[in-house]
Design a protein around this motif. Sequence first.
Motif, mmCIF file in Angstrom:
data_model
loop_
_atom_site.group_PDB
_atom_site.id
_atom_site.type_symbol
_atom_site.label_atom_id
_atom_site.label_comp_id
_atom_site.label_asym_id
_atom_site.label_seq_id
_atom_site.Cartn_x
_atom_site.Cartn_y
_atom_site.Cartn_z
ATOM 1 N N LYS A 148 2.598 11.084 -4.948
ATOM 2 C CA LYS A 148 2.455 9.890 -4.118
ATOM 3 C C LYS A 148 2.828 8.610 -4.849
ATOM 4 C CE LYS A 148 -1.069 11.740 -1.004
ATOM 5 N NZ LYS A 148 -2.403 11.516 -0.383
ATOM 6 N N GLN A 149 3.170 8.725 -6.111
ATOM 7 C CA GLN A 149 3.598 7.543 -6.841
ATOM 8 C C GLN A 149 5.028 7.174 -6.448
ATOM 9 O OE1 GLN A 149 2.971 8.224 -11.034
ATOM 10 N NE2 GLN A 149 0.834 8.852 -10.737
ATOM 11 N N VAL A 150 5.345 5.892 -6.514
ATOM 12 C CA VAL A 150 6.662 5.395 -6.100
ATOM 13 C C VAL A 150 7.273 4.587 -7.237
ATOM 14 C CG1 VAL A 150 7.941 4.049 -4.404
ATOM 15 C CG2 VAL A 150 5.862 5.275 -3.709
ATOM 16 N N THR B 92 6.648 1.754 -11.659
ATOM 17 C CA THR B 92 6.039 2.850 -10.911
ATOM 18 C C THR B 92 4.711 2.369 -10.348
ATOM 19 O OG1 THR B 92 7.074 4.523 -12.320
ATOM 20 C CG2 THR B 92 5.187 5.207 -10.990
ATOM 21 N N ALA B 93 4.634 2.340 -9.038
ATOM 22 C CA ALA B 93 3.443 1.831 -8.360
ATOM 23 C C ALA B 93 2.502 2.967 -7.982
ATOM 24 C CB ALA B 93 3.842 1.056 -7.114
ATOM 25 N N PHE B 94 1.241 2.602 -7.783
ATOM 26 C CA PHE B 94 0.192 3.519 -7.317
ATOM 27 C C PHE B 94 -0.033 4.665 -8.307
ATOM 28 C CE2 PHE B 94 3.001 2.216 -3.691
ATOM 29 C CZ PHE B 94 2.251 1.104 -3.322
ATOM 30 N N THR B 95 -0.102 4.325 -9.573
ATOM 31 C CA THR B 95 -0.284 5.348 -10.609
ATOM 32 C C THR B 95 -1.673 5.991 -10.570
ATOM 33 O OG1 THR B 95 -0.889 3.571 -12.161
ATOM 34 C CG2 THR B 95 1.407 4.329 -12.171
ATOM 35 N N GLN C 30 0.840 -1.192 0.000
ATOM 36 C CA GLN C 30 0.000 0.000 0.000
ATOM 37 C C GLN C 30 0.877 1.244 0.000
ATOM 38 O OE1 GLN C 30 -2.864 0.034 3.170
ATOM 39 N NE2 GLN C 30 -4.072 -1.650 2.302
ATOM 40 N N GLN C 31 0.396 2.293 -0.654
ATOM 41 C CA GLN C 31 1.176 3.525 -0.766
ATOM 42 C C GLN C 31 1.489 4.119 0.593
ATOM 43 O OE1 GLN C 31 0.315 6.911 -0.147
ATOM 44 N NE2 GLN C 31 2.218 7.740 -1.034
ATOM 45 N N LYS D 225 -2.834 7.395 -8.045
ATOM 46 C CA LYS D 225 -2.713 8.505 -7.112
ATOM 47 C C LYS D 225 -1.962 9.664 -7.763
ATOM 48 C CE LYS D 225 -2.853 5.527 -3.027
ATOM 49 N NZ LYS D 225 -4.168 6.026 -2.585
ATOM 50 N N ALA E 280 5.247 4.884 1.830
ATOM 51 C CA ALA E 280 5.593 6.285 2.081
ATOM 52 C C ALA E 280 6.087 6.482 3.509
ATOM 53 C CB ALA E 280 4.376 7.174 1.818
#
Length: 471
Positions: free
Chosen positions: A303-305, A294-297, A229-230, A299, A234
Motif C-alpha cells: 500500500k505504499q506509494v 515513498t509515502a504511507f510507510t 491519504q493512501q 502501511k 490508490a
Amino acid sequence: MQLSHTRAGMSAVFDDPNLIGCAGLVPVVGLCDRIGLRELAAGWGKVPGGGRANAGAKVMSLVAGMVAGADCIDDLDVLRHGGMDKVFHDWRAPATLGQFLRSFTFGHVRQFDAVASRALINLAGEVPALIDRDADFVFLDVDDTVKATYGAGKQGARVGYTRVKGLNAQLVVASTASSAPVITATRLRHGAAVSAHGGVRIITDSIATTRRAGVRAQILVRGDSGYFQQANIAAITKTGAWFSIGARQDSAVRKAIAAIPEQAWVTIQYPNAIRDPDTGELISQAQVAETPYTAFTSKPKSKQVTARLIVRRVPERNTQKIQAAGQQGLFEVWRYHAVFTDNPAPLVTAEKTHRAHAIVENVIADLKASALAALPCTSHPANAAWLVAAAIAFNITRAIGITAGGQFTKAETATVRSKIIKTPARVSHSARRQRLHLPTRWPWATPWLNPWTAALTVAPAVCPVRPRPKD
C-alpha cells in the motif's frame, strides 16, 4: 445620462401580461429538453414522486429558477411573472418545490446524483466544447467549502475547520487548458467533516462520469493536502488516472525536504504575481526542486506509494518565525509547499500544473454568488438535493455561455445571467406562431441568438445516456 421627463411626467405600473424579464430561459429550457433532463429526473431510480408526481417538471423548475438567479425557495417565483405562462408550461410554485425538496431522503439524493451525472454526459454530447475531448489532459479538481448557516434547527450544521458553523459542500470540477470547469459531482456533509471524508467515492464517480462523457485523454486529479491519504491515491491510480496532491508536512516530508541539496533548487518567475495562501502577500518568484519520496510507510509495502515530491519554497516574511528560527537575518528562512505527484512532466511544468488547482475555488465562489448563496431547508437531504440542482444549473449555464461564444465562453455565471438569461422580451402571437420581441440595439443580440439557434432550430443529436426504461 439623464431622465427624459421630470418625475411628475413619469409613472410606473406592473400591468403588462406579455412581458418577460428572462427570455434567455427559452434556449435554456430548450437545451434541457435536448439532453432529456425532465425524462432523466422522472424515469431514473427513485427520485421522490417519480412520474406520478411530476418529478421531471419539479426538477426542471428548480434548475430553471436557479439559472434565472434564484438562491432560495421563494426566489423560484421568478418563473411566474408576466407572460411566462405563454412561453412555458408545467412549472411549479415555490411552495410545491419546497415540499418536493423536503421529501428527499439520503437514498433519493444519491439517485439525484445519478441524474446530474447523466445530464452532464448528455450535455457534453450536445455541446462538445463543454469538455475538450482532444486536450492532452483533463484535470479533475476536488475541494470542499463550508457554507455558513444561521438557523438553529439546521440539520448537520457544525463548527468545522473554518471555525464557522455551517454545512460542508464537497465538489469535483473537470476542466482542460482550453475549456472552463464544469461540476462532475457534489456531496453535502455535516459542517465538521474533514476534507477527505468520502473522497474515494466522489473522485471515482467523477472519473467514471468524465470517461462516459467521451473523454479519452489522460486524467490528472488535483487536490490540496487534505486529500493526502493512501485510500484516495490508490483509488486514483487504480482507474489509470494520475494524481497531484498537496503533501502534509509531517516529519517524514520535512526530512525529505531537508535532504534536497541546495544546487537542486531552480528559480521560477511568475508572469503574474500570485497571492501566497499563507500570508496573502503577492509573490513574483519562487524556487522549486524535487526528490523521490515513498509515502504511507506506516502501511504494508503493498500500500505504499513512491512518486515525486515537488517542493516550492518562498522567503519567509513572518518576523516572529524568523526570530524563532534564531537566524537574525543572517541566513534566508524559507516556507515550503510540497506536492506528491506521479505527473511525469518536467519539474517546472508539473509544479505550475498543480498550482492551477485553484480553479476549483473560482467555481466555489461562483456557486456561493448564485444558487449556493443559501442552503434554504432545515432538512439535510433537502439541502443536499438543492446542491445537486445548483450543480446542474451551473453546468447548463456554462453550456449556454459556450454556445453564445466570444466573451461568454469562460464567463462566470453572473455574466451569462445578466447579459443572456436576463434579456427582457415581449410575447406576441400571429398566425398561430409565437414571437419574442427583444430590445433593439441589444449589445449581446448575437450571443443570445447563438444558443437560441442551437437549442431550438437544430435537430437534436443522439445523446449517449437516456432515462432508464420503466418496467
